[in-house]
Design an enzyme around this catalytic site. Structure first.
Site, short mmCIF file in Angstrom:
data_model
loop_
_atom_site.label_atom_id
_atom_site.label_comp_id
_atom_site.label_asym_id
_atom_site.label_seq_id
_atom_site.Cartn_x
_atom_site.Cartn_y
_atom_site.Cartn_z
N ASP A 106 0.85 -1.19 0.00
CA ASP A 106 0.00 0.00 0.00
C ASP A 106 0.89 1.25 0.00
O ASP A 106 1.90 1.31 0.70
CB ASP A 106 -0.92 0.00 1.23
CG ASP A 106 -2.08 0.95 1.08
OD1 ASP A 106 -3.23 0.48 1.01
OD2 ASP A 106 -1.84 2.18 1.04
N ASN A 135 -12.61 -3.24 3.10
CA ASN A 135 -13.54 -2.12 3.21
C ASN A 135 -14.61 -2.27 2.13
O ASN A 135 -14.28 -2.58 0.97
CB ASN A 135 -12.78 -0.80 3.02
CG ASN A 135 -11.82 -0.51 4.15
OD1 ASN A 135 -12.05 -0.92 5.28
ND2 ASN A 135 -10.73 0.17 3.85
N GLN A 157 -14.00 2.66 1.87
CA GLN A 157 -13.54 2.15 0.57
C GLN A 157 -13.38 3.32 -0.41
O GLN A 157 -14.27 4.17 -0.53
CB GLN A 157 -14.53 1.13 0.00
CG GLN A 157 -14.00 0.45 -1.26
CD GLN A 157 -14.92 -0.66 -1.77
OE1 GLN A 157 -16.03 -0.84 -1.28
NE2 GLN A 157 -14.43 -1.39 -2.76
N VAL A 186 -11.36 2.57 -3.53
CA VAL A 186 -11.11 1.94 -4.84
C VAL A 186 -12.12 0.80 -4.98
O VAL A 186 -12.10 -0.16 -4.19
CB VAL A 186 -9.67 1.39 -4.95
CG1 VAL A 186 -9.46 0.76 -6.32
CG2 VAL A 186 -8.65 2.51 -4.70
N HIS A 246 -10.40 -5.71 -3.05
CA HIS A 246 -9.02 -5.90 -2.59
C HIS A 246 -9.02 -6.20 -1.10
O HIS A 246 -9.82 -5.65 -0.34
CB HIS A 246 -8.16 -4.67 -2.87
CG HIS A 246 -8.74 -3.40 -2.33
ND1 HIS A 246 -9.75 -2.72 -2.97
CD2 HIS A 246 -8.46 -2.70 -1.20
CE1 HIS A 246 -10.06 -1.64 -2.27
NE2 HIS A 246 -9.30 -1.60 -1.18
N HIS A 277 -6.88 -5.80 2.32
CA HIS A 277 -5.75 -5.20 3.02
C HIS A 277 -5.16 -6.27 3.93
O HIS A 277 -5.90 -6.87 4.74
CB HIS A 277 -6.19 -4.04 3.91
CG HIS A 277 -6.73 -2.84 3.18
ND1 HIS A 277 -5.98 -1.73 2.94
CD2 HIS A 277 -7.94 -2.61 2.63
CE1 HIS A 277 -6.72 -0.83 2.30
NE2 HIS A 277 -7.92 -1.33 2.09
P1 5GP Z 1 -9.69 1.26 0.23
O1 5GP Z 1 -9.69 2.60 0.92
O2 5GP Z 1 -10.45 1.31 -1.06
O3 5GP Z 1 -10.08 0.10 1.09
O4 5GP Z 1 -8.17 0.96 -0.10
C1 5GP Z 1 -7.49 1.54 -1.15
C2 5GP Z 1 -6.03 1.55 -0.77
O5 5GP Z 1 -5.28 1.79 -1.95
C3 5GP Z 1 -5.64 2.65 0.21
O6 5GP Z 1 -5.11 2.06 1.40
C4 5GP Z 1 -4.61 3.48 -0.53
O7 5GP Z 1 -3.55 3.92 0.29
C5 5GP Z 1 -4.14 2.54 -1.62
N1 5GP Z 1 -3.70 3.20 -2.84
C6 5GP Z 1 -4.35 4.20 -3.50
N2 5GP Z 1 -3.66 4.56 -4.60
C7 5GP Z 1 -2.56 3.74 -4.63
C8 5GP Z 1 -1.45 3.64 -5.53
O8 5GP Z 1 -1.34 4.36 -6.53
N3 5GP Z 1 -0.51 2.71 -5.24
C9 5GP Z 1 -0.59 1.90 -4.14
N4 5GP Z 1 0.38 1.02 -3.96
N5 5GP Z 1 -1.63 1.97 -3.26
C10 5GP Z 1 -2.59 2.89 -3.51
#
Ligand code: 5GP
Length: 115
Positions: free
Chosen positions: A32, A88, A95, A97, A101, A103
């Site tokens: 991440d 998430n 969430q 993205v 996925h 974590h």
């Molecule tokens: P969510 O908030 O959707 O559960 O998790 C998305 C995760 O993607 C977040 O923890 C965020 O830090 C990570 N993330 C967003 N953009 C990028 C990226 O460009 N590269 C990487 N490696 N992680 C990303």
């Protein structure tokens, strides 16, 4: 009209860089960009068909099981084998993205916390 690709589709396509720690024909895992634990990985099915874990579980439980197996394997390879798995689901749960996925958080997490 098709939706714009998510950031994870762009990582899978190698359009943007990521610290990839695992890849096979169906799954990719990378660190991440904003880690919330000493080890913070994202384990991502390559298909963009499922926005969240419930959709994946309903449509392809075997792929979800493979995501969990990769998470466990990486927690063992990159940390001490103990890990927290977080999916998430929905903007109000954090969430950002909408491409399913996991974590994987590992490396000395505090007991009795979920944060
Ligand atoms: P969510 O908030 O959707 O559960 O998790 C998305 C995760 O993607 C977040 O923890 C965020 O830090 C990570 N993330 C967003 N953009 C990028 C990226 O460009 N590269 C990487 N490696 N992680 C990303």
């Amino acid at each position: 009209m098709t939706d714009a690709p998510t950031i994870f589709e762009r990582i899978i396509a190698r359009e943007i860089p990521a610290d990839v720690v695992y890849e096979d024909d169906r799954i990719i895992a990378f660190r991440d960009i904003k880690p919330q634990a000493p080890v913070h990985l994202l384990v991502v099915p390559k298909t963009a068909a499922y926005p969240d874990v419930a959709a994946l579980a309903a449509a392809d439980p075997e792929l979800l099981a493979a995501v969990v197996a990769v998470a466990k394997r990486l927690a063992g390879e990159l940390s001490d084998g103990d890990y927290r798995l977080v999916f998430n689901s929905g903007a109000n749960a954090g969430q950002t993205v909408f491409h399913v996925h996991a974590h994987v958080l590992a490396g000395g997490l505090a007991e009795g916390t979920l944060g």
